[in-house]
Design a protein around this motif. Structure first.
Motif: not given
Length: 319
Positions: A45-62
């Motif tokens: 999926x879209x989130x599977x293909x994201x860099x794990x660092x990107x997901x953690x930083x997006x979590x910080x944004x949210x």
């Protein structure tokens, strides 16, 4: 007669407000459902293909925008994330979990928030929709249930909803090794990374063992041949009895993990090397840059008062 009817309705509201979220958590979702909500799901999926660092930083944004800005931000985050759970085949579980969290927090804040707090937010003209009997004050309930109190509870729930859904999305689409690489990139201490990874691994296992212990109690006949009306209480007792075996499992698992870490010379070197490293794709860069810009703009509007922060009332509708 009216007093008796009001008392019955009041107790119904109290019991329903407490039992409905619990029903959703343990009956609709269940222990196996919690395991499925916290366990990695294979996919592209879209989130599977994201860099794990990107997901953690997006979590910080949210986390920053949803907690500091207008509550609609949290609502928007949750609504955007919901379709992605459909591809993971977890949408029904997420909807039940969301309803439990939103309803429970809305009701909890509505009946326990002081009227003085609400008057500071919405003004003195509070719209009462129900009056509880005076002795409910001993339970901590406010005398009057108002529209503003429900709206205030909904605001608090929405600020947390988006963060919870994104946290679940990270757990469902990120492997343990990806977690390790991501935290290492942030230069987290190895001991802290190890603790976090053990927690990520243990969460779904906790639910798995708890369900096994619970079903074993039922197989032993804890609720067998009991009146139907009291069976839920015996099932709750079986769930309580499953706590101790789960704790014992965790202690045994911790010992095994410690031995495993020692045999692999964990902590000998200050950093770790990885066979595969993740690069930031164009998609990752666009998300990080746009998310950072939105976060900065949102915080600027909050500081300058353009966007109302905590507390917030909708267009003075209840003044």
């Amino acid at each position: 007669m009216n007093t008796i009817l009001e008392t019955i309705i009041s107790w119904f509201l109290v019991l329903f407000g407490v039992s409905f979220p619990i029903y959703l958590l343990f009956k609709v979702i269940g222990i196996r459902g919690f395991e499925n909500l916290t366990k990695y799901v294979e996919g592209k999926t879209f989130f599977h293909r994201l860099n794990p660092l990107t997901k953690l930083i997006l979590a910080l944004y949210i986390l920053i925008t949803a907690s500091q800005s207008i509550w609609i931000i949290g609502l928007a985050d949750g609504l955007i994330l919901l379709p992605f759970f459909y591809k993971l085949k977890r949408l029904k579980l997420v909807l039940a979990f969301s309803l439990s969290q939103v309803f429970g927090m809305t009701w909890g804040f509505a009946v326990f928030t002081s009227p003085s707090v609400l008057q500071n937010i919405f003004g003195k003209n509070l719209v009462t929709i129900w009056k509880f009997p005076s002795y409910f004050a001993y339970l901590g309930y406010v005398p009057d249930l108002t529209i503003q109190a429900l709206f205030y509870g909904l605001q608090v729930a929405m600020r947390i909803w988006g963060m919870l859904l994104f946290s679940l999305m990270i757990l469902l689409t990120t492997t343990v090794s990806e977690f390790t690489r991501s935290l290492s990139k942030f230069k987290f201490p190895q001991s802290l990374i190890f603790s976090i990874i053990i927690a990520v691994i243990s969460i779904p296992r906790i639910f798995e063992i708890a369900e096994m212990a619970y079903k074993l109690q039922l197989m032993r006949g804890i609720s067998y041949n009991k009146p139907r009306i009291v069976k839920p209480f015996y099932k709750a007792l079986a769930l309580f009895y499953s706590i101790l075996p789960t704790i014992i499992f965790l202690f045994k698992k911790a010992r095994i993990s410690g031995i495993s870490a020692e045999t692999r010379a964990f902590g000998v070197y200050k950093s770790r090397t990885f066979i595969e490293d993740y690069e930031f794709s164009l998609k990752d860069k666009i998300l990080l840059i746009s998310g950072g810009i939105v976060t900065i703009i949102d915080l600027y509007f909050v500081v300058t008062g353009v966007i109302p922060a905590i507390p917030y009332h909708l267009l003075n509708a209840f003044r």
